[in-house]
Design an enzyme around this catalytic site. Structure first.
Site, PDB file in Angstrom:
ATOM      1  N   ALA A   1      -9.691   5.352   4.252  1.00 37.38           N
ATOM      2  CA  ALA A   1      -9.646   6.507   5.170  1.00 37.38           C
ATOM      3  C   ALA A   1     -10.980   7.227   5.257  1.00 37.38           C
ATOM      4  O   ALA A   1     -11.639   7.484   4.254  1.00 37.38           O
ATOM      5  CB  ALA A   1      -8.553   7.488   4.779  1.00 37.38           C
ATOM      6  N   GLY A   2     -11.370   7.548   6.490  1.00 32.90           N
ATOM      7  CA  GLY A   2     -12.538   8.370   6.743  1.00 32.90           C
ATOM      8  C   GLY A   2     -13.785   7.633   7.171  1.00 32.90           C
ATOM      9  O   GLY A   2     -14.750   8.250   7.618  1.00 32.90           O
TER      10      GLY A   2
ATOM     11  N   LYS B   1       0.861  -1.168   0.000  1.00 31.32           N
ATOM     12  CA  LYS B   1       0.000   0.000   0.000  1.00 31.32           C
ATOM     13  C   LYS B   1       0.905   1.228   0.000  1.00 31.32           C
ATOM     14  O   LYS B   1       1.680   1.443   0.931  1.00 31.32           O
ATOM     15  CB  LYS B   1      -0.908   0.020   1.236  1.00 31.32           C
ATOM     16  CG  LYS B   1      -1.777   1.273   1.315  1.00 31.32           C
ATOM     17  CD  LYS B   1      -2.504   1.378   2.645  1.00 31.32           C
ATOM     18  CE  LYS B   1      -3.178   2.738   2.753  1.00 31.32           C
ATOM     19  NZ  LYS B   1      -3.802   2.957   4.080  1.00 31.32           N
TER      20      LYS B   1
ATOM     21  N   GLY C   1      -8.644   8.930   9.804  1.00 37.08           N
ATOM     22  CA  GLY C   1      -9.034   8.946  11.208  1.00 37.08           C
ATOM     23  C   GLY C   1     -10.154   9.901  11.560  1.00 37.08           C
ATOM     24  O   GLY C   1     -10.521  10.015  12.732  1.00 37.08           O
TER      25      GLY C   1
ATOM     26  N   ASN D   1      -9.022   1.350   9.748  1.00 33.60           N
ATOM     27  CA  ASN D   1      -8.299   1.033  10.976  1.00 33.60           C
ATOM     28  C   ASN D   1      -8.952   1.714  12.171  1.00 33.60           C
ATOM     29  O   ASN D   1      -9.502   1.069  13.059  1.00 33.60           O
ATOM     30  CB  ASN D   1      -6.848   1.439  10.847  1.00 33.60           C
ATOM     31  CG  ASN D   1      -5.974   0.985  12.013  1.00 33.60           C
ATOM     32  OD1 ASN D   1      -4.793   1.269  12.061  1.00 33.60           O
ATOM     33  ND2 ASN D   1      -6.519   0.256  12.975  1.00 33.60           N
ATOM     34  N   THR D   2      -8.940   3.045  12.176  1.00 36.16           N
ATOM     35  CA  THR D   2      -9.443   3.794  13.323  1.00 36.16           C
ATOM     36  C   THR D   2     -10.898   3.472  13.652  1.00 36.16           C
ATOM     37  O   THR D   2     -11.273   3.393  14.826  1.00 36.16           O
ATOM     38  CB  THR D   2      -9.294   5.308  13.075  1.00 36.16           C
ATOM     39  OG1 THR D   2      -7.943   5.601  12.721  1.00 36.16           O
ATOM     40  CG2 THR D   2      -9.671   6.105  14.311  1.00 36.16           C
TER      41      THR D   2
END
Length: 264
Positions: free
Chosen positions: A193-194, A106, A167, A215-216
């Site tokens: 992301a997001g 990635k 995040g 992830n977050t």
């Protein structure tokens, strides 16, 4: 429809699950393991510049990643130039943490420390070099149809446009751009992301995206394992809804029961 009957193909890799997960921000390695298992993901990403590569004993993150239970997707988080990113990917290849076929990575080249938005020029330069070296490149990029098209043209195996800042949990901020990217791409589109909650993941899949990386949203939840289960189900439901084909939107009501034969 099961994942086996609807596989995600990225270069030489084939996955049943369309959910990719991160390995950071958990309270410990055990929570990482439990959440990853609950997610059903087959791919787990790790930031090589942010982990201690020397810690390989039992109970460490490197031990978990080395178990071969998942395809490890090394990422170049923390890199701000193409040179740094390419060097990090080469290190991943040497360590054996970049896939059991062609090395898969990635690619992240950050352009701004505050927003963590990617640097388009540096990302494109790094992608071009890595593809020439035989890497299967999955670049994190702005939700810009033009840069996504250029990344595909240089040989990337997928594109990973952000839904919102890393995040932030804001969900997909620009559905129209994602739709354009999906419409023009001949390679997988994975929203990266997001994402904040399960409905965000479902929306991404309903738009026709081929997968979601997060992830977050999982690691930062009050109950990461339960949230991982929710994300697994949301990605599956969103994919099925896309394949089923939603009804068109109408301004006025449309009766759900037939009017023929109605008693006067």
């Amino acid at each position: 429809m099961s994942g086996e009957n609807d596989p995600l193909v990225i270069g030489p890799y084939t996955f049943a699950s369309r959910l990719f997960v991160g390995s950071g921000k958990y309270k410990d390695v055990e929570e990482t393991r439990l959440a990853t298992e609950a997610s059903g993901a087959e791919v787990i990403t790790v930031a090589l510049r942010r982990v201690d590569l020397k810690q390989r004993g039992e109970g460490t993150l490197m031990s978990l990643l080395g178990s071969r239970r998942w395809t490890v997707l090394p990422n170049t988080a923390g890199c701000y130039t193409a040179e740094e990113a390419v060097r990090t990917c080469r290190l991943a290849r040497e360590l054996g943490f970049s896939g059991d076929k062609a090395p898969i990575v990635k690619l992240e080249v950050i352009g701004d420390q505050r927003t963590l938005f990617p640097d388009n020029e540096q990302t494109l330069e790094a992608a071009r070099l890595l593809v020439k070296e035989g890497f299967v490149v999955l670049p994190y990029c702005i939700d810009d149809p033009i840069i996504c098209r250029k990344l595909e043209e240089v040989g990337c195996a997928a594109v990973m446009p952000l839904a919102a800042p890393i995040g932030s949990g804001l969900g997909i901020r620009n559905k129209h751009n994602i739709l354009i990217i999906r419409e023009q791409a001949k390679i997988p589109v994975i929203v990266d992301a997001g994402v904040g909650t399960a409905s965000d993941a479902a929306v991404a899949m309903e738009l026709g995206c081929d997968g979601v990386l997060m992830n977050t949203a999982i690691a930062g939840a009050k109950n990461p394992v339960l949230m991982a289960e929710a994300m697994r189900e949301a990605v599956s439901a969103g994919r099925k809804a896309f394949l089923a084909g939603r009804i068109g939107k109408k301004l006025h009501a449309s009766a759900s029961s037939p009017l023929d034969g109605q008693i006067e």
